[in-house]
Structures are given as structure tokens and as C-alpha cells.
Design a protein around this motif. Sequence first.
Motif, PDB file in Angstrom:
ATOM      1  N   GLN A   6     -48.585  11.278  72.346  1.00 46.99           N
ATOM      2  CA  GLN A   6     -49.232  12.154  72.577  1.00 46.99           C
ATOM      3  C   GLN A   6     -49.052  13.106  73.673  1.00 46.99           C
ATOM      4  OE1 GLN A   6     -52.846  12.934  70.890  1.00 46.99           O
ATOM      5  NE2 GLN A   6     -52.458  14.986  72.033  1.00 46.99           N
ATOM      6  N   ASN A   7     -48.654  14.453  73.560  1.00 43.11           N
ATOM      7  CA  ASN A   7     -48.409  15.203  74.483  1.00 43.11           C
ATOM      8  C   ASN A   7     -48.937  16.684  74.362  1.00 43.11           C
ATOM      9  OD1 ASN A   7     -46.263  16.394  72.892  1.00 43.11           O
ATOM     10  ND2 ASN A   7     -44.694  15.194  73.857  1.00 43.11           N
ATOM     11  N   SER A   8     -48.422  17.609  74.890  1.00 40.76           N
ATOM     12  CA  SER A   8     -48.890  19.035  74.704  1.00 40.76           C
ATOM     13  C   SER A   8     -48.472  19.579  73.422  1.00 40.76           C
ATOM     14  CB  SER A   8     -48.556  19.930  75.926  1.00 40.76           C
ATOM     15  OG  SER A   8     -47.018  19.919  76.046  1.00 40.76           O
ATOM     16  N   HIS A   9     -47.419  18.803  72.737  1.00 44.62           N
ATOM     17  CA  HIS A   9     -46.929  19.451  71.653  1.00 44.62           C
ATOM     18  C   HIS A   9     -47.306  18.634  70.585  1.00 44.62           C
ATOM     19  CE1 HIS A   9     -44.425  21.638  74.417  1.00 44.62           C
ATOM     20  NE2 HIS A   9     -44.478  22.629  73.400  1.00 44.62           N
ATOM     21  N   ARG A  10     -47.703  17.349  70.882  1.00 40.31           N
ATOM     22  CA  ARG A  10     -47.831  16.258  69.511  1.00 40.31           C
ATOM     23  C   ARG A  10     -49.170  15.696  69.789  1.00 40.31           C
ATOM     24  NH1 ARG A  10     -42.428  13.363  68.558  1.00 40.31           N
ATOM     25  NH2 ARG A  10     -41.086  15.014  68.408  1.00 40.31           N
ATOM     26  N   ASN A  11     -49.536  15.276  68.526  1.00 40.21           N
ATOM     27  CA  ASN A  11     -50.751  14.574  68.486  1.00 40.21           C
ATOM     28  C   ASN A  11     -50.702  13.246  67.905  1.00 40.21           C
ATOM     29  OD1 ASN A  11     -52.785  16.561  69.535  1.00 40.21           O
ATOM     30  ND2 ASN A  11     -51.668  17.848  67.656  1.00 40.21           N
ATOM     31  N   TYR A 176     -49.662  10.872  63.145  1.00 43.46           N
ATOM     32  CA  TYR A 176     -49.370  11.810  64.106  1.00 43.46           C
ATOM     33  C   TYR A 176     -48.869  13.116  63.740  1.00 43.46           C
ATOM     34  CZ  TYR A 176     -44.443  10.463  63.167  1.00 43.46           C
ATOM     35  OH  TYR A 176     -43.235  10.191  62.745  1.00 43.46           O
ATOM     36  N   SER A 177     -49.120  13.918  64.489  1.00 36.97           N
ATOM     37  CA  SER A 177     -48.411  15.152  64.225  1.00 36.97           C
ATOM     38  C   SER A 177     -47.275  15.753  64.814  1.00 36.97           C
ATOM     39  CB  SER A 177     -49.582  16.492  64.143  1.00 36.97           C
ATOM     40  OG  SER A 177     -49.692  16.827  65.506  1.00 36.97           O
ATOM     41  N   VAL A 178     -46.387  16.589  64.512  1.00 32.40           N
ATOM     42  CA  VAL A 178     -45.356  17.199  65.200  1.00 32.40           C
ATOM     43  C   VAL A 178     -45.190  18.855  64.793  1.00 32.40           C
ATOM     44  CG1 VAL A 178     -44.110  15.098  65.694  1.00 32.40           C
ATOM     45  CG2 VAL A 178     -43.740  16.489  63.554  1.00 32.40           C
ATOM     46  N   ASP A 249     -32.923  -6.582  86.008  1.00 32.15           N
ATOM     47  CA  ASP A 249     -34.025  -7.706  86.124  1.00 32.15           C
ATOM     48  C   ASP A 249     -34.711  -7.776  87.473  1.00 32.15           C
ATOM     49  OD1 ASP A 249     -31.640  -8.559  86.894  1.00 32.15           O
ATOM     50  OD2 ASP A 249     -32.342 -10.758  86.537  1.00 32.15           O
ATOM     51  N   LYS A 250     -33.942  -7.584  88.470  1.00 36.25           N
ATOM     52  CA  LYS A 250     -34.398  -7.797  89.917  1.00 36.25           C
ATOM     53  C   LYS A 250     -35.533  -6.788  90.421  1.00 36.25           C
ATOM     54  CE  LYS A 250     -32.633 -11.934  91.351  1.00 36.25           C
ATOM     55  NZ  LYS A 250     -31.607 -12.082  90.202  1.00 36.25           N
ATOM     56  N   ASP A 251     -34.894  -5.440  89.922  1.00 34.92           N
ATOM     57  CA  ASP A 251     -35.792  -4.264  90.140  1.00 34.92           C
ATOM     58  C   ASP A 251     -35.365  -3.374  88.962  1.00 34.92           C
ATOM     59  OD1 ASP A 251     -36.658  -1.956  91.492  1.00 34.92           O
ATOM     60  OD2 ASP A 251     -34.891  -1.599  92.722  1.00 34.92           O
ATOM     61  N   PRO A 252     -36.500  -3.212  88.021  1.00 34.42           N
ATOM     62  CA  PRO A 252     -36.354  -2.650  87.064  1.00 34.42           C
ATOM     63  C   PRO A 252     -36.719  -1.079  86.923  1.00 34.42           C
ATOM     64  CG  PRO A 252     -38.229  -4.179  87.031  1.00 34.42           C
ATOM     65  CD  PRO A 252     -37.664  -4.323  87.950  1.00 34.42           C
ATOM     66  N   TYR A 253     -36.097  -0.555  87.804  1.00 37.98           N
ATOM     67  CA  TYR A 253     -36.514   1.010  88.110  1.00 37.98           C
ATOM     68  C   TYR A 253     -36.272   1.937  86.686  1.00 37.98           C
ATOM     69  CZ  TYR A 253     -36.968   5.243  90.208  1.00 37.98           C
ATOM     70  OH  TYR A 253     -37.464   6.687  90.827  1.00 37.98           O
ATOM     71  N   LEU A 254     -37.273   2.712  86.617  1.00 39.64           N
ATOM     72  CA  LEU A 254     -37.391   3.605  85.446  1.00 39.64           C
ATOM     73  C   LEU A 254     -37.381   5.274  85.732  1.00 39.64           C
ATOM     74  CD1 LEU A 254     -39.502   1.629  82.910  1.00 39.64           C
ATOM     75  CD2 LEU A 254     -36.994   1.747  82.741  1.00 39.64           C
ATOM     76  N   TYR A 255     -36.465   5.996  85.275  1.00 42.49           N
ATOM     77  CA  TYR A 255     -36.609   7.437  85.310  1.00 42.49           C
ATOM     78  C   TYR A 255     -37.567   7.922  84.259  1.00 42.49           C
ATOM     79  CZ  TYR A 255     -33.199   7.364  88.892  1.00 42.49           C
ATOM     80  OH  TYR A 255     -32.196   6.961  90.094  1.00 42.49           O
ATOM     81  N   ASP A 256     -38.114   9.158  84.468  1.00 40.14           N
ATOM     82  CA  ASP A 256     -38.692   9.807  83.258  1.00 40.14           C
ATOM     83  C   ASP A 256     -37.831  10.827  82.999  1.00 40.14           C
ATOM     84  OD1 ASP A 256     -41.552   8.548  83.455  1.00 40.14           O
ATOM     85  OD2 ASP A 256     -41.813   9.176  85.411  1.00 40.14           O
ATOM     86  N   LEU A 257     -37.698  10.710  81.651  1.00 45.19           N
ATOM     87  CA  LEU A 257     -36.920  11.768  80.949  1.00 45.19           C
ATOM     88  C   LEU A 257     -37.699  12.610  80.160  1.00 45.19           C
ATOM     89  CD1 LEU A 257     -33.590  12.458  80.414  1.00 45.19           C
ATOM     90  CD2 LEU A 257     -34.041  11.579  78.213  1.00 45.19           C
ATOM     91  N   THR A 258     -37.605  13.887  80.121  1.00 44.57           N
ATOM     92  CA  THR A 258     -38.290  14.894  79.246  1.00 44.57           C
ATOM     93  C   THR A 258     -37.356  15.672  78.485  1.00 44.57           C
ATOM     94  OG1 THR A 258     -40.267  14.687  80.535  1.00 44.57           O
ATOM     95  CG2 THR A 258     -40.027  16.456  78.908  1.00 44.57           C
ATOM     96  N   VAL A 259     -37.294  15.864  77.071  1.00 43.45           N
ATOM     97  CA  VAL A 259     -36.547  16.688  76.640  1.00 43.45           C
ATOM     98  C   VAL A 259     -37.368  17.751  75.723  1.00 43.45           C
ATOM     99  CG1 VAL A 259     -34.978  16.923  74.346  1.00 43.45           C
ATOM    100  CG2 VAL A 259     -34.799  14.670  75.861  1.00 43.45           C
TER     101      VAL A 259
END
Length: 591
Positions: A6-11, A176-178, A249-259
Amino acid sequence: MLYPVQNSHRNKLDLSGIWDFRCDPDRTGETNGWANGLSDARPMAVPGSWNEQYDDLFGYLDLVWYARKFYVPSVWKGHRIFIRAGSAVYFGTVYVNGVKVGWHEGGHLPFAFEITDYVKWDEENVLAISVENELRPERVPSGNVTGSAMSMFASTPKTTYDFYPFSGIHRPVVLYSVPQTYIEDITVVTDIVGADGLVKVTARLNASVSGEGTVQLKGDGVGIHAVLAFVDGLAEVTLIVPGANLWSDKDPYLYDLTVTSEDDSYSLKVGIRTIAVEDGKILLNGKPVKLNGFGRHEDFIASGKGLNLPLMVKDYQLMRWTGANSYRTSHYPYSEEEMQLADREGFLIIDEIPAVSLQMGDEANYPERLRMCLQQIEELIARDKNHPAVVMWCVANEPMHAGVGVGSIGESQTSIEETNLPGKRFLDALLDRARELDPTRLVTIVTVMGGPQNWMENCDVICMNRYWGWYALGGQLDIARVMLEKELDQVWGRFHKPLIMTEFGADTIAGYHGKPDVMWTEDYQAQYIRFHLDVAAEREFVAGMQVWNFADFAAVQSIARVGGLNHKGIFTRIRTPKMAAHVLREFWFEA
Ligand code: BDP
């Protein structure tokens, strides 16, 4: 196959809940109009296995129908509408307002169909899904195979594998909708050069249009933007992340990617990491890593193989408590929610298709099984390719060589290699396909005791299930240890590839104790696990130890499965620890 968001373009609307349900053993439902709704229905939870919700359905594996009503919010008008199920075991057919909109074969993987033209606006719609889980020799996994090696483990139902063939809609069904022109797929591949992380993003639209979009990567102190130039619906860009925070596994750092594209946007988590094999070691971000943990099952009382979120969170907590950093999705893909949690919690996953105990002597069924295995590899990689947690694809668990019988348990054999070349060709075709689809991860086959040794030769990592001290040399742990050492050293000597023991375990009834510690007691399991971990610790080439199993789980009924359960769990089915859990903690915690 992007996970619906769910985001501003999708339901997105989750249709989980209590659905109508009816069995259709005579297969008359379609002609009797059940696609328009069910009469005489009983309530059934979705997600969940039908076998665990009603006694009389425990052994039922034939056709059933699920139905429910839904509204499509009128604000979705102008969008494309899809219906998607996370998994239906084994064959699911979807109907909207009586119209068959699609079907999917094979459990444990998602499927979605566009239903824009079939939905009614401003009134109720009927969704019906028929599901059947017949055990057939040509299916993957297979059932009702004559002369199967598994007869000792499978009095009823006739699986070729050692877990209950739970059936039904096991994961959420979502609407869902796109937008009309939408981002259909995103592939993220990461690399490391010096202190920089490279994030290569490929995006594909559903239409071959050109236009401009963007990519944005956000993390601690980082905000990187780039333009995405779509040409004929495709765009690609590589972002450079200076001083990248790596995922491990010791530091599962995650970035946020938006396309974003002109009309759509989609966000996902990205972990920057590499995985490779070098000099007999598995390297995560260039450094040796060991995969310690478990073979598991999606299995619990009442929910069966249905998605059970509290259980999932609890299981991760318990795995962490033992010091584990890894598991294999034995013997089928687990839920997408589970993979997201693995990314977040830093677990290294061996991701497996449902090719469990394929009877390779049974060449008549090769073509159909090959088709299914390849389909499952393609669908699994499409689904899980962006998860940093997934480090290895496993294309088969314990394929069984020709003429295998229950007594055929011992060292892997070189003498039967020649006679089992058709099986090797089949398995090599699966390895090749997985590598072709994803050259960035490792690929393996998990092998059975007594199997042809050359079946391992094209794997990146040698994965062995061995039961020295249980199925062979039960009660004789001292000799079992010698046999295990001998076999591990011989296999290493031949292939010089890192080796993971993907299964070793002993059935144990919680609360049974003994001195001397005889088979089935907690004391025996603890000693059995301890000697395996000792043997592994003495060998640098052993790159991981995965105990069979994390928890006791439902198996088919047989003389070998007390109370219908496989009791090799380190935890009971309701998650109380057995003595062996403390042995694991001692070896793995802070290891
Ligand atoms: C292995 C199988 C696994 C079984 C286990 C056992 O890979 O599915 O549950 O043995 O017998 O052969 O406990």
C-alpha cells in the motif's frame, strides 16, 4: 512478482478471515455453480490448512472450494485490479463472479491474476478458489509412488516425503490495485568495491513505454538520488554508496530503496552484501562465515502450514536464543513475510524448492517433474531475488537414486555413480537453470545418505544430510562419530568445496531421560548433537551445521513417527526446549 504494498500509488486489501468452505470429492462444484458462492458451507480460516481445522478433514486431500464476498473500493476506479494468493497447496483455481480467471500449479509460491474486467463496482463480488492436493507420482513433491523408499515413514497418506501434506490456502489472499502503467518488476544486485557499496537497480514496466523515473536510496546519513531512464519499459542504474553500511548476520543493516516511474512507485529494503565461495570457505562480504542453525518446517497446531505471524516472531526469538544465524527452508519456499523477517533479523537462508525426495529411479515421470521443478525455480527466484538473507538456492532435497530401499543408508557411494547418470543429468539441469537465473548466489543440492557421490559435484557448497547414530549405528555414538569423520574427510578430499551438514538429528520424546542415555531420550539427543558439533569444529571446511529439526513437526502416520510427529525437534511442537537446545547455545552463542 513484487510483494503487494500500500502506498500513494497502490492499494491493498487483505482478504484473510473466515471463508466459506466445502469439499467436492465428486468434482461437481464447477457444474453446480459453486464459483458463484457456496451453500451448505462450513467456516474455514484463511490462511490455514484445512486438515488441522476439522478432524474429518485430516486425511482429506481432494478437491475443495473456498468462497467469500468482497467489495472493490470505488476510489480504485481507473486502476488495474489484481487478486493474489501467497500460496495454495497444490493446485488452485480462481473464480471472480463465476468467471475462471486463472489457475496455478505447485504449492508454496504466490500467484496473481488481473481481474479488472471481471469486478463489479459499487456492489458485492464473489471470489471462489478451488484447491486440491492429490498425491501423484508426477507431481513435485510426489506421492503414491510405487516402491517408494519412504514406505517406512509413510503408512498414510502415501507421500514420498516425511511431513504431513497439509493442504489449503496457506498464505494471505489479497486484492490490490496498481496504476495502468506500473512497475512490474525490480531487480537489485549489490556489490562491494573497497569501502563503497554498489547497488544496481533494474526496473521493468508492464508496458514498453519510454519516460523518466527516479531511484532513491536512504539510510543512516545517506540520501542518494538518480534518474531512471525507461526505454521500452526497461531502465537500469547503478548507485554508489560511499562507506556503505553492509548487511550481515551480525549487523543486518537495511537501506530503503524507492523506485518511481511516471505513474507509480515501489519501495523495498536493500541489504548491501556479497556471497561467494573461495578456497573451501563461504565468504559473506569477503569474510568467512558459518551457517549454523536448523532445517525447519512451517508447521503448528491448528494453523498447519498456514501463515502464523506470532509463531514466526517467536521462532526467530528461539533460534536467536540458541545462537543460530541460519536455516534452510526445508522442504519448500516459506512465506514472503518470513523472508522479510530474515532480512531484518540477519538470518542466512538456504532457499529450497519443493523438490523433496524425488525418486530418480522413476524415469517415466522425469519430463513432468522437470517441468515443475524448473517452474518452481523460476518462480522462487523471481519472488526472493531481492532478499539479502537468501544466500543459496537449493534445487532438491535428498533425491533418491534408483533402487533405493529403506536399508540403503550408509556412506555416499561412488560405485553407483555410473548407473545413476540420468538422475545426475536431471539434477544438473536444475543447478544450471538456477545459476543462469541468478549468478550472484550459491547453488546446491542436499544429498541423502548412501546416494551417488557425483550428484554433489556441480554444487557450489556440498550439503549433506547424515544420520550416523540414528538411522545407521543407532545407540553407537562412538562408532557413528568415526563414520561421520571418515565420510566428511573423504568428500572434502574429493571435491574441496565447503560443506554444510544440512541435516543431522535424533528423534527425542521431551521428558524421556536415561542413564545410560539410550535412543529417544533427551540425553541421547544432547550427546548426538554434541559429537556432531565437535566433529565440525575440528574441520575448517565445514561451513555450517543445521540441526534436523528446529521443532517437532507433523509427519504422516507410520511406525517410525510416534503420535504422527517427527520428534527430532530441538524444541517441541509447542516450542519448549529439549536438553539439546542448551548444547547448541553453548556452541553457537556468540560463536
Ligand atoms: C531426511 C529428510 C527429512 C526427514 C528426515 C528424518 O530430508 O525430510 O524428516 O530425514 O527422517 O531424510 O527425520
